[in-house]
Design a protein around this motif. Structure first.
Motif, mmCIF file in Angstrom:
data_model
loop_
_atom_site.group_PDB
_atom_site.id
_atom_site.type_symbol
_atom_site.label_atom_id
_atom_site.label_comp_id
_atom_site.label_asym_id
_atom_site.label_seq_id
_atom_site.Cartn_x
_atom_site.Cartn_y
_atom_site.Cartn_z
ATOM 1 N N LYS A 149 4.175 1.600 11.340
ATOM 2 C CA LYS A 149 5.704 1.642 10.539
ATOM 3 C C LYS A 149 6.577 2.188 11.684
ATOM 4 N N HIS A 201 10.990 -5.578 7.300
ATOM 5 C CA HIS A 201 11.698 -6.127 6.083
ATOM 6 C C HIS A 201 11.349 -5.140 4.899
ATOM 7 N N ARG A 234 -4.856 -8.662 3.699
ATOM 8 C CA ARG A 234 -5.709 -7.699 3.222
ATOM 9 C C ARG A 234 -6.069 -7.646 1.721
ATOM 10 N N SER A 263 0.845 -1.279 0.047
ATOM 11 C CA SER A 263 0.015 0.083 0.086
ATOM 12 C C SER A 263 0.964 1.528 -0.033
ATOM 13 N N SER A 264 2.131 1.290 0.534
ATOM 14 C CA SER A 264 2.828 2.509 0.586
ATOM 15 C C SER A 264 3.082 3.158 -0.795
HETATM 16 N N1 LIG Z 1 6.640 -7.251 -0.385
HETATM 17 C C1 LIG Z 1 6.108 -6.234 0.174
HETATM 18 C C2 LIG Z 1 7.154 -4.927 0.364
HETATM 19 O O1 LIG Z 1 7.669 -4.620 -0.612
HETATM 20 C C3 LIG Z 1 6.463 -4.005 1.294
HETATM 21 O O2 LIG Z 1 7.098 -2.913 1.675
HETATM 22 C C4 LIG Z 1 5.467 -4.461 2.535
HETATM 23 C C5 LIG Z 1 4.963 -3.303 3.226
HETATM 24 O O3 LIG Z 1 3.679 -3.251 2.679
HETATM 25 P P1 LIG Z 1 2.703 -2.098 2.981
HETATM 26 O O4 LIG Z 1 3.366 -0.888 2.047
HETATM 27 O O5 LIG Z 1 1.217 -2.635 2.333
HETATM 28 O O6 LIG Z 1 2.474 -1.758 4.281
HETATM 29 O O7 LIG Z 1 4.785 -5.546 2.121
HETATM 30 C C6 LIG Z 1 5.244 -6.447 1.206
HETATM 31 O O8 LIG Z 1 5.800 -7.665 2.060
#
Ligand SMILES: N[C@@H]1[C@@H](O)[C@H](O)[C@@H](COP(=O)(O)O)O[C@@H]1O
Length: 252
Positions: free
Chosen positions: A196, A132, A161, A39-40
């Motif tokens: 985060k 991660h 989700r 989603s970021s």
């Molecule tokens: N492989 C992706 C990552 O590349 C991403 O940075 C992370 C965070 O996701 P979100 O941005 O939805 O919080 O989710 C997944 O695991």
């Protein structure tokens, strides 16, 4: 590491897209951009779609793909990228690892070679709440190449989700390694929300440790982190002041 702190989601998307756009305009001869899912980056892709910038000289490489999902699977990262960017913006070429391959290890090696041959000029990254990056989960060695990885329960739950049920979230993925990502000339990491905040504090103010994969970015020469106030909430007061001032300066 440099960072900017913004107040609203629209600002985060806008400033991040402007940074990518600067790079695109700086390389009329062609460049390679590393892209991310989750989603970021969604707001960044929305800005990109609205801008109608000529990107026919831009090659894109994505960070990762789920093992077992075909490119046309509704929840594959191929489909995600098509829906959010590739159907609207025309690129020279776009690559992602192939998830439904008979030999994911061989596919990882092929993808690593492809990425290294292209060379990434700027890599867009999100961050997981356990620190991660791409699908490099805690414990992954800092020099890892593109590889097959088992997803942690927390990552599968967080990504649920995008799926109908937890059982549908694949348990493995092919991901660029931390070593692969560190080869990118520039890195742009975006993070929003309180979810985060701990990972961001560890990444920026903690020691470099494989327990929080994003901490490796402290050792990269050209990283920009764009945060909203919630993601920045656990940073030191001085880091917050610096980040807010950097955003004000950027907008001048
Ligand atoms: N492989 C992706 C990552 O590349 C991403 O940075 C992370 C965070 O996701 P979100 O941005 O939805 O919080 O989710 C997944 O695991």
């Amino acid at each position: 590491m440099k960072w900017m702190i913004v107040k609203k989601a629209e600002e985060l998307a806008n400033v991040s897209y402007q940074l990518l756009k600067q790079e695109i305009l700086r390389h009329p001869e062609g460049l390679t951009i590393g892209l991310a899912t989750g989603s970021s980056p969604l707001g960044v892709y929305e800005e990109w779609r609205k801008d109608q910038l000529d990107c026919r000289h831009v090659t894109t490489v994505n960070l990762d793909e789920y093992v077992g999902l075909s490119p046309d699977h509704p929840h594959s990262y191929h489909t995600f990228m098509k829906e959010h960017l590739f159907e609207t913006v025309t690129f020279k070429e776009s690559y992602l690892p192939i998830g439904n391959t008979a030999d994911p290890v061989e596919e990882s090696d092929r993808y690593e070679h492809l990425v290294r041959t292209l060379g990434i000029d700027i890599q867009l990254l999100g961050i997981g709440s356990n620190g991660h990056i791409a699908f490099n989960e805690p414990g992954t060695p800092f020099d890892a190449k593109t590889h097959v990885t088992e997803l942690t329960e927390s990552t599968r739950l967080a990504n649920q989700r995008f799926f109908d049920r937890l059982e549908d979230v694949p348990s493995e993925a092919i991901t660029m390694g931390i070593g692969t990502i560190m080869e990118a000339k520039k890195i742009l990491l975006v993070a929003s929300s309180e979810r985060k905040a701990e990972a961001i504090r560890d990444m920026m103010e903690g020691p470099a440790t494989v327990d929080c994969p994003a901490t490796i970015l402290q050792r990269h020469a050209d990283v920009m982190v764009v945060l909203d106030e919630e993601a920045a909430s656990l940073l030191s007061e001085e880091a917050k002041r610096t980040g807010r001032a950097a955003y004000t300066n950027f907008m001048k």
